[in-house]
Design an enzyme around this catalytic site. Structure first.
Site, PDB file in Angstrom:
ATOM      1  CD  GLU A   1      -4.147  -1.695 -18.632  1.00 58.98           C
ATOM      2  OE1 GLU A   1      -3.486  -2.487 -17.954  1.00 58.98           O
ATOM      3  OE2 GLU A   1      -5.382  -1.768 -18.751  1.00 58.98           O
TER       4      GLU A   1
ATOM      5  CE  LYS B   1      -6.469  -1.651 -11.142  1.00 59.19           C
ATOM      6  NZ  LYS B   1      -6.621  -1.611  -9.685  1.00 59.19           N
TER       7      LYS B   1
ATOM      8  CG  HIS C   1     -15.008   2.211 -15.659  1.00 57.04           C
ATOM      9  ND1 HIS C   1     -14.782   1.707 -16.921  1.00 57.04           N
ATOM     10  CD2 HIS C   1     -14.802   3.552 -15.740  1.00 57.04           C
ATOM     11  CE1 HIS C   1     -14.442   2.704 -17.724  1.00 57.04           C
ATOM     12  NE2 HIS C   1     -14.464   3.825 -17.044  1.00 57.04           N
TER      13      HIS C   1
ATOM     14  NE  ARG D   1     -11.570  -6.537  -3.442  1.00 57.10           N
ATOM     15  CZ  ARG D   1     -12.482  -6.552  -4.387  1.00 57.10           C
ATOM     16  NH1 ARG D   1     -13.412  -7.496  -4.385  1.00 57.10           N
ATOM     17  NH2 ARG D   1     -12.490  -5.647  -5.344  1.00 57.10           N
TER      18      ARG D   1
END
Length: 660
Positions: free
Chosen positions: A200, A116, A235, A292
């Site tokens: 973040e 990431k 999440h 994917r």
């Protein structure tokens, strides 16, 4: 096009890929672990090969064994599905080296998006909008904490190699950072073998909107519009829809252009999903790209009329995309609801066990069910607890949502606790119907939803008890219909109306009912209410009349345990109580909330603890669960060591409350 492919996966996605392959005349090879020896996907495929023990690390993650099976079976390509090896760049390279086509993007693209932090750097260079954050290689705890302090709380701590909601924590202040970081690193190591973190800014009140992209080997690229995946717990998505409510054509084009820009920046090929956070001001920010096919791809198929697995096979075999951007149009609206074996009222704890009964609404052009299990199959502790995906379509959002509510009410599942009722509550929530939602919707409403569900159950309790009593009486009547004498009938008395005292357990609650036969039916006394009940059993079908109101239900019995599935979606599980039972004694101990593994013991024997302190951490299905002290006191003894497997309901420890 390929003539034979191997599906390096299991469950629902393996069955999904097999369905398209069969339609295209492509032979399929399945693989299975000990836990999946008799699984649905193994019976649907043309061939099936044994991989290894139940643990994924010893079966579905064994790239060497999968490649060996591909070569032995003559498979020309491997479809990885999602999860397991689907985003493993090394496995992709090994497929190339072995001359077997990997049905997915190139290894370099997987690598670029697999980290990431690296993905954020690439997106910044490609001018794709980003949230403020730290994506650096220096992973010292103090550096990460300083970055969080500089960004400003709340922040999202996220595993760099993560996905599927695992290895993520929202941190609201600097005081909780250290403990949250330790827990997130542990979860990331367990799920991905990599505890590298990024930090973040956490955007409060955003929506999760993602774009389905497709690229071929000839430089062509399109997006197949957006999906809104904002309804999430832990999440992880539970209800998705396409298109996103309130999406303007201008915003759709801007997000689509950004998604294609992201895909081109890494030389992408195949199916991919670019995920954004969408603010209420129309600003959107790149989160990640999943290299994917996504779990929620069916809603895109429903509104576009395209088979995305077929597109994957076409692109992987070297064909150009079957459509240009101008050929693609949105038609109607679609929802997907993920049916999981989990207890929504107990923090969405995953459940394991046997599916004694499983029935879905009849499939059609407007209703689709993607499932990898059948009645009699088991949900194990080793894999994701998904039972099925229920997908619906209609001409607009309102009609599609009503269809989703109806279809959920017709799903009949027995044998273990599921989130079916919770999904039905979500789909029926007025704020969701009004498109007033964001990623915090479930957290915001879950307690009120629990209270509403309890109030609704209380309001229906007597009528439901009467329906159960009627089913019980009709079942007994059918069993004694051939009795030789009237004395075989329970509670028969000379010259008195037939009476029956029923002591029942209904959905875990004890209730006593008196029944007196009259006029071809019964007079039932439930607490302070008297009802007349009559009806008939025709196989599994119960036709009932309660105080003049007609009701129907489907019934399933397993020995002395019975289940009634009502037309409104209510499920009534009952059995006759053989004895009066008090509350379960726990003997000063705490019970395991589910099958799992002990990750960490956090206190020492005889150490004093406060109510709410975390005593140990369990892991199930790659998610961590904390077991906390029920009161001030001391842990006298742990019954399991770190790393040991534990069955749900087992006593974990001996606990002694502090004296008053």
């Amino acid at each position: 096009m390929f003539s034979k492919i191997l599906i390096a996966n299991r469950g629902e996605i393996a069955c999904r890929v097999i369905a398209t392959a069969k339609r295209l005349g492509i032979a399929t090879v399945a693989v299975y672990s000990d836990a999946d020896r008799d699984a649905k996907h193994t019976s649907l495929a043309d061939e099936a090969y044994y991989l290894g023990p139940a643990a994924a690390s010893e079966s579905y993650l064994r790239g060497d064994a999968i490649l060996d099976i591909a070569q032995r079976s003559g498979a020309q390509a491997i479809h990885p599905g999602y999860g397991f090896l689907s985003e493993n760049a090394d496995f992709c390279r090994r497929c190339d080296d072995a001359g077997v086509v990997f049905i997915g993007p190139p290894a370099a693209a997987i690598e670029a998006m697999g980290s990431k932090s690296a993905a954020k750097r690439i997106m910044a260079e490609a001018a794709v909008p980003l949230l403020p954050g730290y994506h650096g290689d220096d992973q010292d705890d103090a550096i990460l904490k300083a970055a969080a302090d500089d960004i400003g709380y709340p922040v999202l701590l996220k595993a760099s190699a993560g996905g599927g909601g695992k290895g993520m924590r929202i941190i609201w202040n600097t005081e909780e950072f250290d403990s949250a970081l330790a827990a997130t690193r542990r979860e990331a190591r367990n799920a991905f073998g990599d505890d590298k973190m990024l930090v973040e800014k956490y955007l409060t009140g955003p929506r999760h909107v993602e774009l389905q992209v497709f690229c071929d080997q000839h430089g062509n690229a399109v997006h197949l519009f957006e999906r809104d995946c904002s309804l999430q717990r832990r999440h992880q998505k539970v209800i998705e829809e396409a298109p996103a409510p309130g999406m303007s054509e201008t915003l759709r084009q801007a997000m689509g252009d950004a998604a294609l820009q992201a895909a081109r920046a890494i030389g992408y090929q195949g199916a991919g999903t670019v995920e954004f956070l969408l603010g209420d001001d129309g600003g959107f920010y790149f989160m990640e790209m999943n290299t994917r096919l996504q779990v929620e791809h069916p809603v895109t198929e429903m509104i576009s009329g395209q088979d995305l697995v077929e597109w994957q096979l076409l692109v992987a075999s070297g064909n150009p995309l079957p459509c240009a951007q101008s050929d693609l149009q949105i038609r109607g609206h679609a929802f997907e609801a993920r049916l999981y074996a989990e207890d929504a009222e107990q923090g969405f704890l995953p459940q394991t066990g046997r599916l004694n009964h499983l029935r879905f609404p009849e499939e059609s052009d407007a209703i689709r069910v993607d499932s990898g299990v059948r009645s009699g199959d088991s949900i194990s502790m080793y894999y994701d607890p998904m039972i099925a995906k229920l997908i619906v379509w209609d001409e607009d959002r309102d009609r599609a949502l009503r269809r989703l509510q109806w279809a959920l009410s017709k799903c009949q599942i027995d044998g273990l606790t599921t989130n079916r009722d919770f999904l039905l509550q979500l789909a029926s929530h007025p704020a969701f119907a009004a498109s007033d939602f964001d990623t915090g919707f479930i957290d915001k409403h879950v307690e009120q939803m629990k209270a509403d569900a309890e109030q609704r159950r209380a309001g229906q309790q007597q009528e439901h008890a009467a329906l159960v009593a009627l089913h019980c009486l009709l079942s007994e009547q059918a069993q004694t219909a051939t009795a030789a004498t009237p004395w075989h009938a329970d509670n028969w008395r000379m010259n008195l109306p037939k009476a029956r005292a029923l002591s029942l357990d209904i959905n875990g609650q004890p209730i006593d009912i008196s029944a007196r036969a009259q006029d071809g039916g019964w007079q039932l006394q439930i607490d302070d209410r008297s009802l007349t009940a009559s009806g008939e059993l025709r196989g599994e079908r119960l036709n009932a009349e309660l105080d003049g109101r007609r009701l129907t239900a489907n019934s399933v019995s397993d020995g002395d345990k019975h289940v009634l599935f009502l037309e409104d979606g209510s499920t009534l599980r009952y059995q006759l109580r053989r004895y009066q039972s008090g509350e379960q004694e726990q003997h000063g101990g705490l019970l395991a909330p589910m099958n799992g593994r002990i990750v960490s013991l956090l206190v020492k024997p005889e150490q004093a603890v406060k109510k709410g302190d975390v005593l140990l951490i369990m892991e199930a299905m790659k998610m961590e669960h904390s077991v906390t002290a029920p009161a001030d006191g001391s842990v006298m003894q742990f019954h399991f060591a770190e790393g040991e497997l534990v069955e749900g309901g087992a006593a974990l420890l001996a606990f002694e409350e502090a004296s008053a």
